[in-house]
Write an enzyme that holds these catalytic residues in place. Structure first.
Site, PDB file in Angstrom:
ATOM      1  N   ASP A  54       0.810  -1.215   0.000  1.00 30.97           N
ATOM      2  CA  ASP A  54       0.000   0.000   0.000  1.00 30.97           C
ATOM      3  C   ASP A  54       0.846   1.270   0.000  1.00 30.97           C
ATOM      4  O   ASP A  54       1.973   1.276   0.505  1.00 30.97           O
ATOM      5  CB  ASP A  54      -0.904   0.036   1.240  1.00 30.97           C
ATOM      6  N   TYR A  82       6.687  -8.036   8.735  1.00 28.63           N
ATOM      7  CA  TYR A  82       6.344  -6.622   8.798  1.00 28.63           C
ATOM      8  C   TYR A  82       6.653  -6.068  10.184  1.00 28.63           C
ATOM      9  O   TYR A  82       6.538  -6.771  11.189  1.00 28.63           O
ATOM     10  CB  TYR A  82       4.842  -6.404   8.551  1.00 28.63           C
ATOM     11  N   ASP A  96      -7.004   1.573   8.788  1.00 25.81           N
ATOM     12  CA  ASP A  96      -5.712   2.228   8.942  1.00 25.81           C
ATOM     13  C   ASP A  96      -5.934   3.707   9.228  1.00 25.81           C
ATOM     14  O   ASP A  96      -7.077   4.174   9.316  1.00 25.81           O
ATOM     15  CB  ASP A  96      -4.806   2.004   7.727  1.00 25.81           C
ATOM     16  N   ARG A 198      -3.571  -4.835   8.358  1.00 28.13           N
ATOM     17  CA  ARG A 198      -4.657  -3.941   8.791  1.00 28.13           C
ATOM     18  C   ARG A 198      -5.771  -4.721   9.469  1.00 28.13           C
ATOM     19  O   ARG A 198      -6.380  -4.255  10.436  1.00 28.13           O
ATOM     20  CB  ARG A 198      -5.216  -3.189   7.586  1.00 28.13           C
TER      21      ARG A 198
END
Length: 383
Positions: A54, A82, A96, A198
């Protein structure tokens, strides 16, 4: 993004080396923005990426150049790591920080959430879980991206799907007092392809009854590739501006990093290059008991001279195993025996050769969902 005229392009006389480039994607860029920039820097249209990251996320984005775009489907399927910042106390429409806040928790409610409760909820989101992807994901619903439906005002509800969160390590739980109040969680997540970070943030907040969303995300690893392998776009531009070409991880080296390796004899390599079946991998031979049926792991097959011939896979029923190409790399080539190799050694002995027509060299015999298009492979977002 810089203007096109400010982006250098290599001299047309320089060779384009097929390989992978690990890019440290900057914040604010889409994955397609990076592909567009790389087409200019690499001097070729044959560029693709292995899995969308993203705009609000940064970090490892694996880019394929020239023939190496064929490997991207397999890179996409690897696990990823991540570094995530999660805010508890508010839920948003996008899960988010970019989305509109839909509800918040009172300071009193947040004050009642203990660190142990956070860790217990994290534990319940670790392992093999059923996850409902974020409604603003790139998943298609009746041919239209889910995020596009959400932005047009639709109430989108996606089906849960199995994912694996192999590690959800919390580094810090930080409380922000005042009005509004929040609890910020810093964590590292290692997960299977298709996991939405997310959604983990959303589900963590929901489990605690206070709402939650992702505030920052950085991808630090895709399969074998980490930030240590990554180049910034500015560094790549400097390589080209100084008169060179974009440095790539050559396709054969990339395959050795990504897959188990099988070294072939000249006849096996020739057969596989022409789409013919060869004998099953010796490493997969049973040491006792009954051999198993089903597809084996994808392996990188190399000719005696070090050429990457194909990605192959063992298949067939127990006792009748064979290996077949699932992705041809070097097509229609006859290889010569290497030093010390007896001509005819390692031949396929016709394994499976009479069972039907040859697989067309270069075809994806496994039917992997390669959507090359203009070589911008978009497999959905992990963020």
């Amino acid at each position: 993004m810089a203007q096109r005229q400010d982006v250098p392009s290599p001299d047309p006389s320089l060779p384009r080396v097929a390989g992978l480039v690990v890019v440290d994607k900057p914040l604010g860029w889409t994955s397609h923005d990076v592909v567009s920039r790389m087409r200019r820097l690499a001097g070729t249209r044959k560029v693709g990426h292995a899995g969308t990251l993203d705009p609000a996320a940064s970090g490892v984005l694996v880019i394929g150049v020239e023939k190496a775009t064929k490997l991207l489907t397999y890179v996409t399927g690897t696990d990823k790591t991540y570094r995530a910042s999660i805010r508890l106390g508010a839920a948003t429409v996008t899960d988010d920080a970019e989305g509109e806040v839909t509800r918040t928790a009172s300071p009193e409610r947040l004050a009642g959430i203990t660190d142990q409760q956070v860790m217990t909820a994290v534990g319940e989101l670790t392992g093999e879980i059923q996850q409902v992807p974020s409604a603003v994901s790139a998943i298609k619903v009746d041919g239209k991206r889910s995020y596009a439906r959400v932005r047009s005002g639709e109430d989108v509800r996606l089906a849960a799907r199995p994912v694996t969160v192999s590690a959800f390590d919390v580094h810090e739980i930080r409380r922000v007092c005042g009005e509004p109040a929040f609890v910020d969680v810093e964590a590292t997540v290692t997960c299977s392809s298709g996991t939405y970070i997310r959604a983990l943030a959303r589900d963590l907040g929901a489990a605690l009854g206070v709402g939650g969303h992702l505030t920052a995300l950085r991808r630090t690893r895709v399969g074998s590739f980490t930030l240590e392998h990554a180049h910034t776009l500015d560094e790549l531009a400097e390589q080209v501006a100084s008169g060179g070409t974009v440095e790539t991880l050559e396709i054969a080296r990339a395959a050795r990093l990504l897959f188990p390796v099988r070294e072939l004899g000249a006849e096996e390599a020739t057969d596989l290059s022409h789409g013919r079946r060869i004998s099953a991998s010796p490493a997969a031979a049973p040491t006792g008991g009954r051999a198993e049926s089903g597809d084996g792991p994808v392996v990188a097959c190399f000719a005696p001279d070090g050429t990457l011939v194909a990605l192959a896979q063992d298949r067939g029923a127990a006792g009748r195993r064979y290996a077949t190409s699932v992705l041809g790399i070097t097509v229609g080539t006859r290889f010569t025996p290497g030093p010390g190799e007896t001509p005819g050694a390692g031949a396929s002995d016709g394994a499976g050769a009479a069972d039907g027509p040859d697989v067309a060299a270069g075809d994806d015999a496994h039917g992997s969902p390669q959507r090359q298009g203009d070589n911008d492979i978009d497999t959905g977002t992990d963020a």
